[in-house]
Design an enzyme around this catalytic site. Structure first.
Site, PDB file in Angstrom:
ATOM      1  N   VAL A 109       1.585   6.429   6.700  1.00 32.54           N
ATOM      2  CA  VAL A 109       0.388   7.253   5.538  1.00 32.54           C
ATOM      3  C   VAL A 109      -0.776   6.473   6.255  1.00 32.54           C
ATOM      4  O   VAL A 109      -1.052   6.192   6.553  1.00 32.54           O
ATOM      5  CB  VAL A 109       0.741   6.616   3.939  1.00 32.54           C
ATOM      6  CG1 VAL A 109       0.388   7.131   3.545  1.00 32.54           C
ATOM      7  CG2 VAL A 109       3.015   6.823   3.877  1.00 32.54           C
ATOM      8  N   MET A 153      -2.966   3.271   7.264  1.00 34.63           N
ATOM      9  CA  MET A 153      -2.694   2.458   6.315  1.00 34.63           C
ATOM     10  C   MET A 153      -2.114   0.941   6.191  1.00 34.63           C
ATOM     11  O   MET A 153      -0.501   0.987   7.226  1.00 34.63           O
ATOM     12  CB  MET A 153      -1.629   2.235   5.185  1.00 34.63           C
ATOM     13  CG  MET A 153      -2.454   3.343   4.671  1.00 34.63           C
ATOM     14  SD  MET A 153      -2.298   3.754   2.124  1.00 34.63           S
ATOM     15  CE  MET A 153      -3.268   5.052   2.501  1.00 34.63           C
ATOM     16  N   HIS A 166       3.962   1.161   2.192  1.00 36.22           N
ATOM     17  CA  HIS A 166       5.145   0.268   1.536  1.00 36.22           C
ATOM     18  C   HIS A 166       5.730   1.624   0.087  1.00 36.22           C
ATOM     19  O   HIS A 166       6.507   1.360   0.512  1.00 36.22           O
ATOM     20  CB  HIS A 166       4.779  -0.677   1.113  1.00 36.22           C
ATOM     21  CG  HIS A 166       3.967  -1.663   1.796  1.00 36.22           C
ATOM     22  ND1 HIS A 166       2.708  -1.978   1.786  1.00 36.22           N
ATOM     23  CD2 HIS A 166       4.983  -1.877   2.994  1.00 36.22           C
ATOM     24  CE1 HIS A 166       2.726  -3.229   2.500  1.00 36.22           C
ATOM     25  NE2 HIS A 166       4.066  -3.543   3.758  1.00 36.22           N
ATOM     26  N   GLN A 210       8.263  -2.836  16.472  1.00 31.56           N
ATOM     27  CA  GLN A 210       9.551  -2.997  15.459  1.00 31.56           C
ATOM     28  C   GLN A 210      10.947  -2.585  15.025  1.00 31.56           C
ATOM     29  O   GLN A 210      11.874  -3.319  14.841  1.00 31.56           O
ATOM     30  CB  GLN A 210       8.511  -3.790  14.281  1.00 31.56           C
ATOM     31  CG  GLN A 210       9.410  -4.197  12.879  1.00 31.56           C
ATOM     32  CD  GLN A 210       8.438  -4.769  11.851  1.00 31.56           C
ATOM     33  OE1 GLN A 210       8.094  -5.559  11.183  1.00 31.56           O
ATOM     34  NE2 GLN A 210       8.747  -3.712  11.274  1.00 31.56           N
ATOM     35  N   HIS A 215       0.841  -1.247  -0.024  1.00 31.15           N
ATOM     36  CA  HIS A 215      -0.461   0.050  -0.319  1.00 31.15           C
ATOM     37  C   HIS A 215       1.351   1.374   0.070  1.00 31.15           C
ATOM     38  O   HIS A 215       2.282   0.807   0.233  1.00 31.15           O
ATOM     39  CB  HIS A 215      -0.695  -0.046   1.556  1.00 31.15           C
ATOM     40  CG  HIS A 215      -0.207   0.148   1.958  1.00 31.15           C
ATOM     41  ND1 HIS A 215       0.941   0.418   2.648  1.00 31.15           N
ATOM     42  CD2 HIS A 215      -0.517  -1.424   3.827  1.00 31.15           C
ATOM     43  CE1 HIS A 215       1.076  -0.229   4.114  1.00 31.15           C
ATOM     44  NE2 HIS A 215       0.480  -0.973   3.880  1.00 31.15           N
TER      45      HIS A 215
END
Lengths: 281, 281
Positions: free
Chosen positions: A175, A183, A37, A152, A34
């Site tokens: 985003v 997202m 990325h 992470q 999406h």
């Protein structure tokens, strides 16, 4: 863009690229790409001479009752989306990443045991192990991660520092959809009712920010008000809400200068996460 | 030979060396060098264009009741011994290898849990973690280990394969004293009486080999005869004797083609190890 499935072939190619002195940028993903990325891939393209994107749905980071089997996939769409910015798309096979006698793990204690690590035992051990492998295959100069998965990113930064891996970790902003929802490939699980409810994650983070700006710095009270807001959504069930130090992830009682607010909320059966760094003015 | 203590400086130097296309050979040690270490360093010199030796007594691989504090050190002698064959001697500081917030570990399950891993819990996790760090700092094309520490070598080979580290592991034969005792920095702990007794480790391995060559292939019986021989030495106390598959380290009942015989024996208060690969003719 070339598609490579063999890590041995990729390592040979990477050795060649590195000898030529090119800077390698790397974006590891689980696919179903999406705009989040794509923002990472575009940034890698901007910063580096050679861009590698990987798509690998890593079973090690899924718990036994989690969504490994139904994790969304659309390889043709992914290939089309990243083609413009990517030199090599790495699609490793499961059995080559984890052959039968695979037995090594990389673990980041403390940072990996709290928040999502407490809700998902073994999750970050799986993440650290696969990212360590991918870094050793791609040997990137810089690797790109999203702020949405902030825990992470912090764990990978810690692993890289602790293990002296020669790679720079870059964390780019979350985003969001026009209504604020972060997202995520998992948003595709939501039905229309849940999709509307899902906006409460971001709304509750904005509420926390607003409260702090108005001088409310007691974390317990902030979390209480966030909970109230979230539970107005019928399909929402809170996994955790936590206000922590952005470096150590240790819980804060009061917000003195800076805080990281994180939450995980089930919307129906879909577990979503979001976070916001809040600064006191 | 240059001495480097900073991993950041070494990483910059290594990046320069790699750009020039030179092959890097690496010998990680805990110092107090003997002919075993020197055979590795000479081989690295023969195989590669640039040789890095590290000396670091790694606390992570010592148990709480082990000999970390009294582990033998003689840096001046070590520097003199490796000067002839070494380009960079890396002497990292403890606090730079393991700063206060260090929290990452690398673990090889199964292979690291048996034999010396059973006697010394956490030992191989400490070994894997420090070797992983050192490989990331030195980025060697080849790294050299001694057959004397065969379980360590097998675990490092497994880690390198599992984590896709771009380095070749070379395992060189055990170097022995004229009477057969495997060279080890810990031999310096032995008093004259114990030094004489210590030869039973190697003698018992030769006995096992002799038995197999004469057609005795029952591992229980072989181990029994080894035990008897060892316990003739007054200062000897057996930690373990084991006959295993050389690849998987799983115990064998009978020797069909090839076997690895390993043992750990306390001579007085000094724990010594040795091993031999035995082939049936």
């Amino acid at each position: 863009m070339r598609i490579v499935t063999s890590s041995e072939l990729l390592q040979k190619e990477i050795a060649r690229i590195k000898r030529s002195g090119k800077l390698i940028g790397f974006v590891p993903t689980m696919g179903y790409l999406h705009e989040g990325h794509l923002s990472l891939i575009r940034r890698a393209r901007h910063d580096c001479d050679f861009v590698v994107v990987s798509i690998f749905v890593n079973p090690l980071q899924f718990g036994p009752r989690e969504d490994l089997d139904k994790y969304p996939r659309d390889l043709n769409r992914d290939v089309a989306l990243c083609r413009k910015y990517t030199d090599i798309l790495f699609l490793p096979y499961l059995q080559s990443m984890y052959p039968k006698d695979f037995s090594t793990s990389v673990e980041v204690k403390k940072l990996g045991d709290v928040l999502c690590g407490a809700s998902r035992p073994g999750h970050f051990k799986g993440v650290a192990t696969v990212v360590n492998k991918l870094f050793n295959i791609v040997l990137p100069d810089a690797a790109y991660f999203g702020q949405k998965d902030v825990q992470q990113a912090i764990i990978i930064e810690r692993m890289v520092k602790d293990l002296n891996m020669p790679v720079k970790i870059k964390v780019l902003p979350t985003v969001r959809e026009p209504d604020g929802l972060a997202m995520s490939s998992r948003n595709s699980y939501l039905n229309p009712r849940e999709r509307i409810d899902a906006v409460v994650l971001h709304k509750s983070l904005l509420l926390a920010q607003d409260l702090v700006r108005k001088g409310n710095i007691n974390c317990k009270k902030i979390v209480h008000k966030m909970k109230k807001l979230i539970l107005e959504a019928k399909t929402a069930r809170i996994d955790y809400i936590s206000i922590v130090c952005p470096e150590t992830l240790s819980p804060l009682k009061e917000i003195s200068s800076q805080a990281l607010v994180l939450l995980a909320v089930f919307i129906g059966r879909t577990r979503l996460i979001d976070n916001l760094v809040i600064k006191r003015r």
